[in-house]
Design an enzyme around this catalytic site. Structure first.
Site, PDB file in Angstrom:
ATOM      1  N   THR A 132       0.820  -1.214   0.000  1.00 19.19           N
ATOM      2  CA  THR A 132       0.000   0.000   0.000  1.00 19.19           C
ATOM      3  C   THR A 132       0.852   1.262   0.000  1.00 19.19           C
ATOM      4  O   THR A 132       1.990   1.244   0.490  1.00 19.19           O
ATOM      5  CB  THR A 132      -0.900  -0.012   1.260  1.00 19.19           C
ATOM      6  OG1 THR A 132      -1.472   1.286   1.442  1.00 19.19           O
ATOM      7  CG2 THR A 132      -0.101  -0.330   2.534  1.00 19.19           C
ATOM      8  N   ASP A 133       0.283   2.348  -0.483  1.00 17.49           N
ATOM      9  CA  ASP A 133       0.998   3.643  -0.428  1.00 17.49           C
ATOM     10  C   ASP A 133       1.058   4.182   1.009  1.00 17.49           C
ATOM     11  O   ASP A 133       1.812   5.117   1.285  1.00 17.49           O
ATOM     12  CB  ASP A 133       0.339   4.667  -1.359  1.00 17.49           C
ATOM     13  CG  ASP A 133      -1.111   4.998  -1.007  1.00 17.49           C
ATOM     14  OD1 ASP A 133      -1.692   4.357  -0.105  1.00 17.49           O
ATOM     15  OD2 ASP A 133      -1.680   5.915  -1.642  1.00 17.49           O
ATOM     16  N   GLU A 134       0.268   3.590   1.916  1.00 17.71           N
ATOM     17  CA  GLU A 134       0.215   4.131   3.286  1.00 17.71           C
ATOM     18  C   GLU A 134       1.549   3.976   4.018  1.00 17.71           C
ATOM     19  O   GLU A 134       1.796   4.648   5.005  1.00 17.71           O
ATOM     20  CB  GLU A 134      -0.944   3.491   4.059  1.00 17.71           C
ATOM     21  CG  GLU A 134      -2.255   3.726   3.336  1.00 17.71           C
ATOM     22  CD  GLU A 134      -3.505   3.336   4.104  1.00 17.71           C
ATOM     23  OE1 GLU A 134      -3.481   3.298   5.334  1.00 17.71           O
ATOM     24  OE2 GLU A 134      -4.513   3.065   3.427  1.00 17.71           O
ATOM     25  N   TYR A 158      -1.731  -0.550  10.915  1.00 19.42           N
ATOM     26  CA  TYR A 158      -1.867  -1.205   9.606  1.00 19.42           C
ATOM     27  C   TYR A 158      -0.668  -0.886   8.719  1.00 19.42           C
ATOM     28  O   TYR A 158       0.016  -1.784   8.214  1.00 19.42           O
ATOM     29  CB  TYR A 158      -3.172  -0.769   8.915  1.00 19.42           C
ATOM     30  CG  TYR A 158      -3.198  -1.100   7.433  1.00 19.42           C
ATOM     31  CD1 TYR A 158      -3.186  -2.422   6.986  1.00 19.42           C
ATOM     32  CD2 TYR A 158      -3.224  -0.084   6.455  1.00 19.42           C
ATOM     33  CE1 TYR A 158      -3.198  -2.727   5.621  1.00 19.42           C
ATOM     34  CE2 TYR A 158      -3.235  -0.384   5.100  1.00 19.42           C
ATOM     35  CZ  TYR A 158      -3.221  -1.701   4.682  1.00 19.42           C
ATOM     36  OH  TYR A 158      -3.232  -2.000   3.331  1.00 19.42           O
ATOM     37  N   LYS A 162       2.379  -3.298   7.255  1.00 19.01           N
ATOM     38  CA  LYS A 162       2.663  -3.480   5.824  1.00 19.01           C
ATOM     39  C   LYS A 162       4.096  -3.042   5.509  1.00 19.01           C
ATOM     40  O   LYS A 162       4.798  -3.687   4.737  1.00 19.01           O
ATOM     41  CB  LYS A 162       1.666  -2.679   4.961  1.00 19.01           C
ATOM     42  CG  LYS A 162       0.240  -3.195   4.981  1.00 19.01           C
ATOM     43  CD  LYS A 162       0.059  -4.587   4.393  1.00 19.01           C
ATOM     44  CE  LYS A 162       0.278  -4.639   2.911  1.00 19.01           C
ATOM     45  NZ  LYS A 162      -0.093  -5.998   2.361  1.00 19.01           N
TER      46      LYS A 162
HETATM   47  P1  NAD Z   1      -9.393  -7.513   2.076  1.00 16.46           P
HETATM   48  O1  NAD Z   1      -9.403  -7.231   3.542  1.00 16.46           O
HETATM   49  O2  NAD Z   1     -10.598  -7.239   1.274  1.00 16.46           O
HETATM   50  O3  NAD Z   1      -9.012  -9.052   1.828  1.00 16.46           O
HETATM   51  C1  NAD Z   1      -7.985  -9.694   2.534  1.00 16.46           C
HETATM   52  C2  NAD Z   1      -8.075 -11.195   2.248  1.00 16.46           C
HETATM   53  O4  NAD Z   1      -7.014 -11.827   2.980  1.00 16.46           O
HETATM   54  C3  NAD Z   1      -9.381 -11.833   2.726  1.00 16.46           C
HETATM   55  O5  NAD Z   1      -9.863 -12.719   1.747  1.00 16.46           O
HETATM   56  C4  NAD Z   1      -8.992 -12.577   3.998  1.00 16.46           C
HETATM   57  O6  NAD Z   1      -9.788 -13.708   4.245  1.00 16.46           O
HETATM   58  C5  NAD Z   1      -7.543 -12.952   3.679  1.00 16.46           C
HETATM   59  N1  NAD Z   1      -6.758 -13.149   4.909  1.00 16.46           N
HETATM   60  C6  NAD Z   1      -6.680 -12.313   5.987  1.00 16.46           C
HETATM   61  N2  NAD Z   1      -5.913 -12.864   6.943  1.00 16.46           N
HETATM   62  C7  NAD Z   1      -5.466 -14.054   6.461  1.00 16.46           C
HETATM   63  C8  NAD Z   1      -4.626 -15.074   6.982  1.00 16.46           C
HETATM   64  N3  NAD Z   1      -4.089 -14.980   8.192  1.00 16.46           N
HETATM   65  N4  NAD Z   1      -4.375 -16.157   6.205  1.00 16.46           N
HETATM   66  C9  NAD Z   1      -4.910 -16.265   4.965  1.00 16.46           C
HETATM   67  N5  NAD Z   1      -5.733 -15.341   4.430  1.00 16.46           N
HETATM   68  C10 NAD Z   1      -6.004 -14.239   5.175  1.00 16.46           C
HETATM   69  O7  NAD Z   1      -8.119  -6.721   1.526  1.00 16.46           O
HETATM   70  P2  NAD Z   1      -7.931  -5.956   0.138  1.00 16.46           P
HETATM   71  O8  NAD Z   1      -8.462  -4.599   0.266  1.00 16.46           O
HETATM   72  O9  NAD Z   1      -8.380  -6.843  -0.968  1.00 16.46           O
HETATM   73  O10 NAD Z   1      -6.342  -5.842   0.106  1.00 16.46           O
HETATM   74  C11 NAD Z   1      -5.555  -6.886  -0.443  1.00 16.46           C
HETATM   75  C12 NAD Z   1      -4.098  -6.486  -0.372  1.00 16.46           C
HETATM   76  O11 NAD Z   1      -3.873  -5.273  -1.063  1.00 16.46           O
HETATM   77  C13 NAD Z   1      -3.622  -6.239   1.075  1.00 16.46           C
HETATM   78  O12 NAD Z   1      -2.312  -6.755   1.191  1.00 16.46           O
HETATM   79  C14 NAD Z   1      -3.631  -4.725   1.208  1.00 16.46           C
HETATM   80  O13 NAD Z   1      -2.653  -4.298   2.123  1.00 16.46           O
HETATM   81  C15 NAD Z   1      -3.271  -4.307  -0.216  1.00 16.46           C
HETATM   82  N6  NAD Z   1      -3.791  -2.993  -0.630  1.00 16.46           N
HETATM   83  C16 NAD Z   1      -5.114  -2.664  -0.472  1.00 16.46           C
HETATM   84  C17 NAD Z   1      -5.590  -1.435  -0.926  1.00 16.46           C
HETATM   85  C18 NAD Z   1      -7.048  -1.058  -0.820  1.00 16.46           C
HETATM   86  O14 NAD Z   1      -7.420   0.063  -1.182  1.00 16.46           O
HETATM   87  N7  NAD Z   1      -7.928  -1.938  -0.379  1.00 16.46           N
HETATM   88  C19 NAD Z   1      -4.714  -0.541  -1.530  1.00 16.46           C
HETATM   89  C20 NAD Z   1      -3.365  -0.909  -1.686  1.00 16.46           C
HETATM   90  C21 NAD Z   1      -2.916  -2.146  -1.240  1.00 16.46           C
HETATM   91  P1  TYD Z   2     -10.772   3.789   4.274  1.00 16.58           P
HETATM   92  O1  TYD Z   2     -11.751   3.394   3.227  1.00 16.58           O
HETATM   93  O2  TYD Z   2     -10.832   3.143   5.612  1.00 16.58           O
HETATM   94  O3  TYD Z   2      -9.317   3.622   3.634  1.00 16.58           O
HETATM   95  P2  TYD Z   2      -7.875   4.117   4.199  1.00 16.58           P
HETATM   96  O4  TYD Z   2      -7.999   4.473   5.616  1.00 16.58           O
HETATM   97  O5  TYD Z   2      -7.034   2.904   3.988  1.00 16.58           O
HETATM   98  O6  TYD Z   2      -7.487   5.280   3.314  1.00 16.58           O
HETATM   99  O7  TYD Z   2     -10.890   5.358   4.497  1.00 16.58           O
HETATM  100  C1  TYD Z   2     -10.758   6.274   3.410  1.00 16.58           C
HETATM  101  C2  TYD Z   2     -10.851   7.660   3.984  1.00 16.58           C
HETATM  102  O8  TYD Z   2     -12.175   7.864   4.490  1.00 16.58           O
HETATM  103  C3  TYD Z   2      -9.920   7.909   5.164  1.00 16.58           C
HETATM  104  O9  TYD Z   2      -9.467   9.257   5.122  1.00 16.58           O
HETATM  105  C4  TYD Z   2     -10.817   7.693   6.373  1.00 16.58           C
HETATM  106  C5  TYD Z   2     -12.170   8.159   5.889  1.00 16.58           C
HETATM  107  N1  TYD Z   2     -13.355   7.487   6.474  1.00 16.58           N
HETATM  108  C6  TYD Z   2     -14.434   8.238   6.907  1.00 16.58           C
HETATM  109  O10 TYD Z   2     -14.411   9.483   6.878  1.00 16.58           O
HETATM  110  N2  TYD Z   2     -15.531   7.585   7.404  1.00 16.58           N
HETATM  111  C7  TYD Z   2     -15.587   6.226   7.464  1.00 16.58           C
HETATM  112  O11 TYD Z   2     -16.614   5.665   7.952  1.00 16.58           O
HETATM  113  C8  TYD Z   2     -14.479   5.464   7.001  1.00 16.58           C
HETATM  114  C9  TYD Z   2     -14.494   3.960   7.062  1.00 16.58           C
HETATM  115  C10 TYD Z   2     -13.382   6.137   6.490  1.00 16.58           C
END
Ligand code: NAD
Ligand code: TYD
Length: 352
Positions: A132-134, A158, A162
């Site tokens: 993630t970019d975070e 988080y 990561k």
């Molecule tokens: P998500 O929470 O939707 O899915 C995570 C998946 O991992 C789920 O299917 C869960 O069952 C599985 N999982 C969790 N713990 C586990 C364990 N101990 N063993 C096996 N499986 C396990 O997450 P996402 O949003 O799809 O993100 C996927 C990846 O991309 C993550 O590594 C996250 O850090 C990265 N990422 C997410 C975003 C975003 O905007 N969502 C952006 C950049 C990077």
């Molecule tokens: P989120 O979807 O949790 O992603 P991330 O924290 O990984 O960026 O949140 C996106 C943005 O929205 C973040 O600035 C937090 C804000 N947020 C709210 O304002 N209300 C909410 O209920 C949630 C879940 C997030």
């Protein structure tokens, strides 16, 4: 014989889109989805592809090193695309340990299993860590962007977990020459996004005429990318990325949370045939997130220039598609918001 590719976290939001892309685009790969099925993992996300002969599911907790090693021995995969993680910042604030275990220990278990199974014969092998970019911390509102050279400065449990896993993946490259590649992506949106994250939570609440919680003043900025474009980038990086390298992925699509939610409200009013302004009345400012990062924005020029990636969808189009998907998939939404999730949600957000 098909080449076996592990995709971890394939039942989650982004993972399910990656699995769908790979099983349909690469019939010569046997895709094995390794997932624990936490509250965020849902096999219904893969309903349309689970019948394909080159798809297989293995339920496993990546924190269990022995179980992970056994799967590597059983399948002898040539590659791993690692997405499994605990992914929600608010949950990491409430319970960091889960994040340490899955995101750090789980990643090291996969790295060890790859290393021991491949036994220094790394020809044609690849371990892709999705991040993630975070990890880069928080930007000011000054137009600056995260590049691949931006020093790490994670600020939530988080992002710290990561960042730690990213460092370990790079350490395995430098120390053991494990053939790794890594990417750091901005906020994704699209179908199958679990409705605890901002956009799907807001869509669900608007649909049900419930308050839309906005943290603080809604001035925090995120760079939004349609999930399928992230999956396309992962495909390019997995196949053509340089071993040992990192690629940033982003949409050049910055929105303050409040502007984003206003935009969503307009779309939802139109799609639900509501009087314009109806949904925006649901916006409710609530207590800010602890340590809330102000702004994330990504420079993805390396990926664009070196691998030829560009987003396929304009943001407007992506939002329309996303809202349509949620309105058409009420059953999915009801299923994932019942049971354990509902209990958690009520505890976390009561009084908000
Ligand atoms: P998500 O929470 O939707 O899915 C995570 C998946 O991992 C789920 O299917 C869960 O069952 C599985 N999982 C969790 N713990 C586990 C364990 N101990 N063993 C096996 N499986 C396990 O997450 P996402 O949003 O799809 O993100 C996927 C990846 O991309 C993550 O590594 C996250 O850090 C990265 N990422 C997410 C975003 C975003 O905007 N969502 C952006 C950049 C990077
Ligand atoms: P989120 O979807 O949790 O992603 P991330 O924290 O990984 O960026 O949140 C996106 C943005 O929205 C973040 O600035 C937090 C804000 N947020 C709210 O304002 N209300 C909410 O209920 C949630 C879940 C997030």
């Amino acid at each position: 014989m098909k080449k076996i590719l592990f995709i971890t976290g394939g039942a989650g939001f982004i993972g399910s889109h990656v699995v769908r892309l790979f099983v349909t685009k690469y019939p010569d790969y046997q895709i094995v989805n390794l997932d624990k099925l936490t509250y965020a993992g849902n096999l219904a996300n893969l309903k349309d592809v689970e019948h394909l002969p080159n798809y297989k599911f293995e339920k496993v907790d990546i924190v269990d090193g022995k179980a992970v090693q056994a799967l590597f021995e059983k399948y002898q995969p040539f590659g791993v695309i690692h997405l499994a993680a605990e992914s929600h910042v608010d949950r990491s604030i409430a319970n960091p340990m889960e994040f340490i275990m899955t995101n750090i220990v789980g990643t090291v278990n996969l790295l060890n299993a790859a290393r021991h199974t491949w036994k220094d014969n790394f020809d044609g092998k690849r371990f892709y860590h999705v991040s993630t970019d975070e990890v880069y911390g928080s930007l000011a509102n000054d137009g600056s962007l995260f590049t691949e050279e931006t020093p790490y400065d994670p600020r939530s449990p988080y992002s710290a977990s990561k960042a730690s896993s990213d460092h370990l993946v790079r350490a395995y490259f430098h120390t053991y020459h494990l053939p790794i590649v890594l990417s750091n992506c901005s906020n994704n949106y699209g179908p199958n996004h679990f409705p605890e994250k901002l956009l799907p939570l807001a869509i669900n609440n608007i649909k049900n005429m419930k308050p839309i919680p906005i943290y603080g003043k809604g001035e925090n900025v995120r760079d939004w990318l349609y999930v399928v474009d992230h999956a396309r980038a992962i495909d390019m990086i997995f196949h053509n990325g340089k071993i040992g390298d990192t690629y940033n992925i982003g949409g050049l699509n910055e929105w303050t949370n409040i502007d984003l939610i206003h935009k969503l409200c307009e779309i939802m009013d139109r799609k639900l045939n509501r009087e314009p302004g109806t949904s925006a009345k649901l916006i409710t400012f609530v207590q800010d997130r602890a340590g809330h990062d102000l702004r994330y924005a990504i420079d993805s020029s390396k990926l664009v220039n070196e691998l030829g990636w560009k987003p396929s969808l304009q943001f407007e189009e992506g939002m329309e598609k996303t809202v349509d998907w949620y309105l058409e998939n009420e059953e999915w939404l009801n299923n994932v918001t019942s049971g354990d999730y509902q209990k958690y949600y009520e505890t976390m957000y009561s009084g908000r």
